[in-house]
Design a protein around this motif. Structure first.
Motif, PDB file in Angstrom:
ATOM      1  N   UNK A   1       9.918   8.485  11.772  1.00 32.25           N
ATOM      2  CA  UNK A   1       8.778   9.327  11.384  1.00 32.25           C
ATOM      3  C   UNK A   1       7.538   9.032  12.218  1.00 32.25           C
ATOM      4  N   UNK A   2       7.519   7.888  12.866  1.00 28.98           N
ATOM      5  CA  UNK A   2       6.374   7.515  13.702  1.00 28.98           C
ATOM      6  C   UNK A   2       6.493   8.028  15.133  1.00 28.98           C
TER       7      UNK A   2
ATOM      8  N   UNK B   1       0.818  -1.216   0.000  1.00 26.86           N
ATOM      9  CA  UNK B   1       0.000   0.000   0.000  1.00 26.86           C
ATOM     10  C   UNK B   1       0.856   1.273   0.000  1.00 26.86           C
ATOM     11  N   UNK B   2       2.174   1.128   0.161  1.00 21.89           N
ATOM     12  CA  UNK B   2       3.058   2.288   0.118  1.00 21.89           C
ATOM     13  C   UNK B   2       3.267   2.963   1.462  1.00 21.89           C
ATOM     14  N   UNK B   3       2.770   2.367   2.537  1.00 17.96           N
ATOM     15  CA  UNK B   3       2.959   2.970   3.856  1.00 17.96           C
ATOM     16  C   UNK B   3       4.360   2.749   4.392  1.00 17.96           C
ATOM     17  N   UNK B   4       5.036   1.692   3.947  1.00 18.69           N
ATOM     18  CA  UNK B   4       6.408   1.395   4.357  1.00 18.69           C
ATOM     19  C   UNK B   4       7.271   1.464   3.103  1.00 18.69           C
TER      20      UNK B   4
ATOM     21  N   UNK C   1      18.303   1.592   6.273  1.00 19.42           N
ATOM     22  CA  UNK C   1      18.265   3.000   6.683  1.00 19.42           C
ATOM     23  C   UNK C   1      16.899   3.627   6.387  1.00 19.42           C
ATOM     24  N   UNK C   2      16.237   3.195   5.296  1.00 21.41           N
ATOM     25  CA  UNK C   2      14.878   3.692   5.017  1.00 21.41           C
ATOM     26  C   UNK C   2      13.901   3.234   6.088  1.00 21.41           C
ATOM     27  N   UNK C   3      14.062   2.003   6.546  1.00 23.20           N
ATOM     28  CA  UNK C   3      13.179   1.505   7.606  1.00 23.20           C
ATOM     29  C   UNK C   3      13.425   2.249   8.916  1.00 23.20           C
ATOM     30  N   UNK C   4      14.690   2.574   9.197  1.00 19.69           N
ATOM     31  CA  UNK C   4      14.991   3.343  10.414  1.00 19.69           C
ATOM     32  C   UNK C   4      14.367   4.728  10.322  1.00 19.69           C
ATOM     33  N   UNK C   5      14.451   5.356   9.137  1.00 18.66           N
ATOM     34  CA  UNK C   5      13.807   6.669   8.948  1.00 18.66           C
ATOM     35  C   UNK C   5      12.296   6.566   9.084  1.00 18.66           C
ATOM     36  N   UNK C   6      11.736   5.469   8.580  1.00 16.31           N
ATOM     37  CA  UNK C   6      10.289   5.249   8.701  1.00 16.31           C
ATOM     38  C   UNK C   6       9.885   5.154  10.174  1.00 16.31           C
TER      39      UNK C   6
END
Length: 110
Positions: free
Chosen positions: A51-52, A26-29, A43-48
């Protein structure tokens, strides 16, 4: 830059792999589907996850005492007042004592 597969990314995010797949679809992650498999960059997951985070609360501002501080409670309407108008007790009694029609009797005979 390290890449993770679905199971590794789910472990990193502490999610069930199927839930992570749905969120990636769905593009949320942040993720990419390379061929038949999902690929995640750590690193994208850490930034994600960052953001929470809840936004930081603003600390109370300390003043020197020289500033004119407006106290909102002094300008507020007196507590306990209401803008609703209630009918007096006698009017309420009059409304409750409205006459009612008698019940109709059954007219059928046996």
């Amino acid at each position: 830059m390290e890449t993770l597969n679905l199971e590794q990314a789910a472990n990193f995010l502490k999610l069930h792999p199927e839930e992570l797949r749905c969120r990636a679809k769905s593009g949320r992650v942040p993720a990419a589907k390379v061929g038949k498999r999902w690929v995640f960059i750590e690193s994208d997951l850490a930034d994600y996850v960052r953001s929470l985070y809840a936004p930081p609360r603003q600390a109370l501002r300390v003043t020197s005492g020289k500033e004119n501080i407006l106290c909102h409670s002094k300008n507020a309407v007196t507590r306990g007042t209401s803008t609703l108008s209630h009918p007096p007790a006698s009017a309420l009694d009059a409304l409750l004592a409205l006459p009612t029609k008698p019940k109709r009797r059954n007219c059928t005979t046996s």
